[in-house]
Design a protein around this motif. Structure first.
Motif, mmCIF file in Angstrom:
data_model
loop_
_atom_site.group_PDB
_atom_site.id
_atom_site.type_symbol
_atom_site.label_atom_id
_atom_site.label_comp_id
_atom_site.label_asym_id
_atom_site.label_seq_id
_atom_site.Cartn_x
_atom_site.Cartn_y
_atom_site.Cartn_z
ATOM 1 N N GLY A 29 0.794 -1.224 0.000
ATOM 2 C CA GLY A 29 0.000 0.000 0.000
ATOM 3 C C GLY A 29 0.821 1.266 0.000
ATOM 4 N N THR A 74 -1.119 4.681 1.039
ATOM 5 C CA THR A 74 -2.488 4.715 0.542
ATOM 6 C C THR A 74 -3.407 3.910 1.451
ATOM 7 O OG1 THR A 74 -2.278 2.758 -0.863
ATOM 8 C CG2 THR A 74 -1.583 4.860 -1.799
ATOM 9 N N ALA A 116 -7.167 1.369 1.613
ATOM 10 C CA ALA A 116 -7.881 0.367 0.828
ATOM 11 C C ALA A 116 -8.733 1.051 -0.239
ATOM 12 C CB ALA A 116 -8.770 -0.474 1.751
ATOM 13 N N SER A 168 -7.484 2.164 -3.115
ATOM 14 C CA SER A 168 -6.677 3.112 -3.880
ATOM 15 C C SER A 168 -6.791 2.844 -5.379
ATOM 16 C CB SER A 168 -5.209 3.005 -3.454
ATOM 17 O OG SER A 168 -4.360 3.730 -4.332
#
Length: 303
Positions: A79, A130, A132, A134
């Protein structure tokens, strides 16, 4: 695409590498995506230390590793993103136990630096975490798929994806640097109002519509707007429309007063003329005559 294997926890994991290049050659365009790729790296796979002459964005889909700049070290995982700026001496290495899988894209051009900074990727702050949902991994995958298709339209498609990526980054990175508290919230809201009016003045929008679009009560917005600008939203919008009409009257003499009024969102030409005279102390026709033909008198025109 390469395919090697190693053992991790007793399970085979495939090492993959794939990259697609923009079918349109970079010829000093303001902004250009050069290539996009993906890789599942080997343990302790390292790139650098080296210097790149383009911007290179990585998004980590799984695993973890370390990204180093000349200033500091970042321990990153799924992420996270990191943007390498041109001229930076950098290196990055995947973890021994959980080597990372990442996607990347490279871009360049005269507008590339401005775009990176607008997104919040400063040379001393090149990392983004980022959440969830993204759009970034999907955008990077979309770039690569477009490049593999080999069509020249992939050039524009890749720019669209790049703007999606930097738009999300700007929202996440710049929000963390904003001033906190009620005062900064008021300033941001007023700025939103001003931007809304600047983009919508040519349409017959109302203050009520603006308030509904921004999700605030009209009384509250009117109060904070006047507090910050000294004008009510109604007056500000009207002054903006009159100022835009002055420009049209000067620069587009072929337009009638009615057409000018409609072009600034005022469908009632009589109301427009009254408000124009209120702010400019003369009628639209007189203003046009004075600015387009400053040496000609009204009596000469009427003769």
């Amino acid at each position: 695409m390469a395919a090697l294997y190693f053992q991790k926890g007793g399970y085979p994991v495939e090492h993959t590498y794939s990259v697609g290049s923009n079918p349109v050659y970079f010829d000093q365009q303001p902004l250009h995506v050069l290539f996009a790729g993906e890789s599942q790296t080997l343990p302790l796979h390292q790139a650098g230390p080296k210097i790149y002459d383009y911007y290179l964005l990585h998004y980590i889909e799984s695993g973890c590793g370390i990204f180093r700049t000349e200033q500091r070290k970042y321990e990153l995982g799924a992420g996270d993103c990191f943007l390498i700026h041109p001229g930076q001496l950098v290196s990055y290495i995947s973890d021994q136990q959980q080597p990372w899988r990442y996607r990347w894209a490279a871009f360049t051009g005269a507008d590339a630096e401005r775009l990176a900074l607008q997104a919040g990727f400063a040379p001393l702050g090149p990392v983004l975490s980022t959440a969830a949902g993204s759009v970034i991994p999907g955008a990077l995958a979309g770039m690569m798929a477009a490049f593999y298709a080999g069509k020249e339209s992939a050039n524009l498609t890749s720019l669209g994806y790049l703007y999606l990526i930097t738009g999300e980054a700007a929202e996440l990175l710049t929000s963390s640097s904003r001033l906190s508290g009620a005062e900064s919230q008021v300033k941001r809201t007023v700025k939103q109002m001003i931007n809304y009016m600047a983009s919508q003045y040519a349409h017959p929008v109302s203050i009520e519509q603006m308030c509904g679009s921004l999700g605030y009560n009209r009384a509250y917005l009117s109060r904070i707007f006047k507090q910050e600008t000294g004008l009510s939203p109604v007056t500000y919008l009207l002054k903006l429309r009159i100022e835009k009409s002055r420009q049209l009257l000067r620069e587009r003499p072929e337009l009638s007063v009615e057409q000018v009024a409609a072009s600034v969102g005022l469908t009632d030409a009589l109301y427009f003329s009254r408000q124009f005279k209120r702010f400019c102390a003369q009628s639209p026709s007189s203003y046009r005559l004075a600015t387009v033909n400053p040496g000609e008198k009204q009596s000469d025109r009427d003769a």
